[in-house]
Design a protein around this motif. Structure first.
Motif: not given
Length: 133
Positions: A52-56, A59-63, A69-83
């Motif tokens: 995942f890190i390699r792909r992002t 694509l030019g995403f900053t660290l 995104m990794l922190n948000l991915a751990a919150q499975h019940d949250q909306s993906c709106g922030t991502i």
């Protein structure tokens, strides 16, 4: 595919060993367990996370964007709106860079087209860059 060495993890993801160590120090990858010989031992979750890190990063995403995104991915019940918002902002930045590069291309193309050849003293390219004033 558990208990991958750092070398095997590197081969499987295309991420250099030193970059993997850097991601560990930066907190993007958890410190791995160790084998009885004190070698790093990575599991399938580490492999997926590094892919995942390699792909992002490709694509030019900053660290920081990757970390968010990794922190948000751990919150499975949250909306993906922030991502979605992170990705949308990144797309806007890509569009700005493309527009800047297109402007740069037009400017360089115009400068190159203005050169009729001849001697360095008559070079329109050097003149455009301020070398012959």
């Amino acid at each position: 595919m558990a208990n991958l060495t750092i070398g095997k993890l590197s081969e499987a993801t295309g991420v250099k060993v030193e970059t993997i160590r850097y991601y560990e120090r930066a907190g993007l990858i958890a410190p791995p367990g160790r084998t009885s010989g004190n070698y790093r031992a990575y599991g399938t979750a580490d492999l997926a996370r590094l892919r995942f890190i390699r792909r992002t990063r490709d694509l030019g995403f900053t660290l920081e964007e990757v970390r968010a995104m990794l922190n948000l991915a751990a919150q499975h019940d949250q909306s993906c709106g922030t991502i979605d918002a992170i990705a949308a902002e990144h797309l806007r930045e890509v569009d700005r860079k493309i527009a800047d590069l297109q402007g740069l291309r037009r400017e360089l193309s115009t400068i190159i087209a203005s050169c009729a050849g001849g001697s360095i003293d008559d070079c329109r390219i050097l003149e455009a860059f301020g070398e012959h004033e």
